[in-house]
Design a protein around this motif. Structure first.
Motif, PDB file in Angstrom:
ATOM      1  N   VAL A 116       0.842  -1.187   0.000  1.00 51.30           N
ATOM      2  CA  VAL A 116       0.000   0.000   0.000  1.00 51.30           C
ATOM      3  C   VAL A 116       0.880   1.240   0.000  1.00 51.30           C
ATOM      4  O   VAL A 116       1.831   1.336   0.760  1.00 51.30           O
ATOM      5  CB  VAL A 116      -0.937   0.022   1.234  1.00 51.30           C
ATOM      6  CG1 VAL A 116      -1.760   1.297   1.266  1.00 51.30           C
ATOM      7  CG2 VAL A 116      -1.833  -1.206   1.232  1.00 51.30           C
ATOM      8  N   SER A 117       0.529   2.190  -0.860  1.00 53.39           N
ATOM      9  CA  SER A 117       1.216   3.482  -0.902  1.00 53.39           C
ATOM     10  C   SER A 117       0.192   4.553  -0.545  1.00 53.39           C
ATOM     11  O   SER A 117      -0.748   4.793  -1.302  1.00 53.39           O
ATOM     12  CB  SER A 117       1.786   3.719  -2.301  1.00 53.39           C
ATOM     13  OG  SER A 117       2.460   4.948  -2.353  1.00 53.39           O
ATOM     14  N   ASP A 118       0.352   5.193   0.616  1.00 55.47           N
ATOM     15  CA  ASP A 118      -0.615   6.190   1.065  1.00 55.47           C
ATOM     16  C   ASP A 118       0.096   7.245   1.908  1.00 55.47           C
ATOM     17  O   ASP A 118       0.468   7.005   3.046  1.00 55.47           O
ATOM     18  CB  ASP A 118      -1.724   5.529   1.882  1.00 55.47           C
ATOM     19  CG  ASP A 118      -2.810   6.508   2.307  1.00 55.47           C
ATOM     20  OD1 ASP A 118      -2.734   7.704   1.939  1.00 55.47           O
ATOM     21  OD2 ASP A 118      -3.737   6.073   3.012  1.00 55.47           O
ATOM     22  N   ASP A 119       0.291   8.430   1.302  1.00 56.90           N
ATOM     23  CA  ASP A 119       0.897   9.533   2.056  1.00 56.90           C
ATOM     24  C   ASP A 119      -0.141  10.610   2.392  1.00 56.90           C
ATOM     25  O   ASP A 119       0.193  11.736   2.715  1.00 56.90           O
ATOM     26  CB  ASP A 119       2.070  10.141   1.290  1.00 56.90           C
ATOM     27  CG  ASP A 119       1.654  10.747  -0.050  1.00 56.90           C
ATOM     28  OD1 ASP A 119       0.447  10.721  -0.380  1.00 56.90           O
ATOM     29  OD2 ASP A 119       2.532  11.254  -0.772  1.00 56.90           O
ATOM     30  N   GLY A 120      -1.422  10.247   2.271  1.00 56.55           N
ATOM     31  CA  GLY A 120      -2.492  11.188   2.584  1.00 56.55           C
ATOM     32  C   GLY A 120      -2.962  11.987   1.382  1.00 56.55           C
ATOM     33  O   GLY A 120      -3.881  12.785   1.496  1.00 56.55           O
TER      34      GLY A 120
ATOM     35  N   ALA B 210      -3.749  11.886  -3.122  1.00 57.11           N
ATOM     36  CA  ALA B 210      -4.031  11.001  -4.249  1.00 57.11           C
ATOM     37  C   ALA B 210      -2.735  10.680  -4.990  1.00 57.11           C
ATOM     38  O   ALA B 210      -1.816  11.491  -5.048  1.00 57.11           O
ATOM     39  CB  ALA B 210      -5.027  11.659  -5.201  1.00 57.11           C
ATOM     40  N   MET B 211      -2.667   9.491  -5.547  1.00 56.73           N
ATOM     41  CA  MET B 211      -1.506   9.071  -6.333  1.00 56.73           C
ATOM     42  C   MET B 211      -1.408   9.947  -7.581  1.00 56.73           C
ATOM     43  O   MET B 211      -2.421  10.296  -8.194  1.00 56.73           O
ATOM     44  CB  MET B 211      -1.640   7.602  -6.741  1.00 56.73           C
ATOM     45  CG  MET B 211      -1.743   6.624  -5.576  1.00 56.73           C
ATOM     46  SD  MET B 211      -0.327   6.623  -4.476  1.00 56.73           S
ATOM     47  CE  MET B 211       0.934   5.970  -5.549  1.00 56.73           C
TER      48      MET B 211
ATOM     49  N   LEU C 234       3.413   2.376  -6.811  1.00 62.26           N
ATOM     50  CA  LEU C 234       2.459   1.723  -5.921  1.00 62.26           C
ATOM     51  C   LEU C 234       3.147   0.675  -5.058  1.00 62.26           C
ATOM     52  O   LEU C 234       2.760   0.456  -3.913  1.00 62.26           O
ATOM     53  CB  LEU C 234       1.351   1.053  -6.737  1.00 62.26           C
ATOM     54  CG  LEU C 234       0.428   2.009  -7.497  1.00 62.26           C
ATOM     55  CD1 LEU C 234      -0.365   1.259  -8.542  1.00 62.26           C
ATOM     56  CD2 LEU C 234      -0.485   2.716  -6.528  1.00 62.26           C
TER      57      LEU C 234
ATOM     58  N   TRP D  29      -4.524   9.688  -9.930  1.00 63.09           N
ATOM     59  CA  TRP D  29      -5.682   8.913  -9.518  1.00 63.09           C
ATOM     60  C   TRP D  29      -6.795   9.801  -8.986  1.00 63.09           C
ATOM     61  O   TRP D  29      -6.560  10.854  -8.394  1.00 63.09           O
ATOM     62  CB  TRP D  29      -5.274   7.911  -8.453  1.00 63.09           C
ATOM     63  CG  TRP D  29      -4.627   6.680  -9.038  1.00 63.09           C
ATOM     64  CD1 TRP D  29      -4.015   6.570 -10.248  1.00 63.09           C
ATOM     65  CD2 TRP D  29      -4.522   5.412  -8.433  1.00 63.09           C
ATOM     66  NE1 TRP D  29      -3.543   5.311 -10.435  1.00 63.09           N
ATOM     67  CE2 TRP D  29      -3.835   4.571  -9.327  1.00 63.09           C
ATOM     68  CE3 TRP D  29      -4.933   4.896  -7.220  1.00 63.09           C
ATOM     69  CZ2 TRP D  29      -3.567   3.243  -9.045  1.00 63.09           C
ATOM     70  CZ3 TRP D  29      -4.667   3.567  -6.934  1.00 63.09           C
ATOM     71  CH2 TRP D  29      -3.982   2.747  -7.839  1.00 63.09           C
TER      72      TRP D  29
ATOM     73  N   ASN E 224      -7.856   5.131 -12.155  1.00 62.17           N
ATOM     74  CA  ASN E 224      -6.924   4.382 -11.316  1.00 62.17           C
ATOM     75  C   ASN E 224      -5.979   3.546 -12.176  1.00 62.17           C
ATOM     76  O   ASN E 224      -5.649   2.416 -11.845  1.00 62.17           O
ATOM     77  CB  ASN E 224      -7.666   3.463 -10.331  1.00 62.17           C
ATOM     78  CG  ASN E 224      -8.544   4.237  -9.381  1.00 62.17           C
ATOM     79  OD1 ASN E 224      -9.760   4.140  -9.432  1.00 62.17           O
ATOM     80  ND2 ASN E 224      -7.951   5.037  -8.520  1.00 62.17           N
TER      81      ASN E 224
END
Length: 177
Positions: free
Chosen positions: A7-11, A13-14, A20, A49, A54
């Motif tokens: 999972v790639s989530d820095d707060g 949107a990609m 990823l 994204w 997506n």
């Protein structure tokens, strides 16, 4: 069943080009525990994204030479597979059936690798339908291209150009104009 999820989530949107996730396959290159990546699979975003976009691509890398990785295959969100280098199809117990490789920039070469190197340049045929139907295109000799059809060869176009530097030969019992 089990699963692995990267999972790639820095707060936020990609964005296009953001990674990823990546799987790396590595090993020691010497007794000093210098770990080198031999291959990797990497997923990246094709576009920014959103709730309606997506798109992502999956790239496969291998390493050759002195720890020099290169992309060998990319599968993108448009269902396009891009190979960097030669492509081989039909590997089985008897060897390689067909190879497609880049002879020069913007040019591809198709040949049957099941034959020896000298013979394959003279006998490779692009066949259509069943093998016995006779529909084929091939180079029967250096500088000689043959287009064969079992029954009829149709050429349909607003203009058909035949450009011969010396002679046009028509070998038939009849010509209908």
């Amino acid at each position: 069943g089990g699963s692995i999820r990267l999972v790639s989530d820095d707060g936020a949107a990609m964005a296009s080009g953001h990674r990823l996730g990546v799987l790396e396959f590595a090993g020691a290159e010497d007794a000093s525990n210098n770990i080198i990546v031999g291959a990797r699979i990497e997923a990246t975003c094709d576009a920014g994204w959103s709730a309606s976009e997506n798109g992502a691509s999956l790239s496969f890398y291998t390493t050759d030479g002195n720890a020099s990785p290169s992309e060998v295959l990319k599968l993108d969100s448009n269902k396009l597979a891009t190979f960097n280098g030669n492509v081989t199809f039909g590997v089985d117990d008897t060897g390689v059936d067909v190879r497609i490789f880049s002879a020069t920039t913007n040019e591809g070469l198709l040949y049957d690798a099941s034959e020896d190197e000298l013979a394959l340049l003279l006998t490779t045929k692009l066949k259509f339908h069943d093998v016995g139907g006779g529909e084929e295109i091939y180079a029967s000799a250096d500088g000689h291209l043959e287009v064969n059809a079992g029954t009829t060869l149709d050429i349909t176009a607003p203009t058909v150009d035949i450009n011969a530097s010396t002679t046009v030969t028509i070998d038939t019992p009849g010509v209908i104009v």
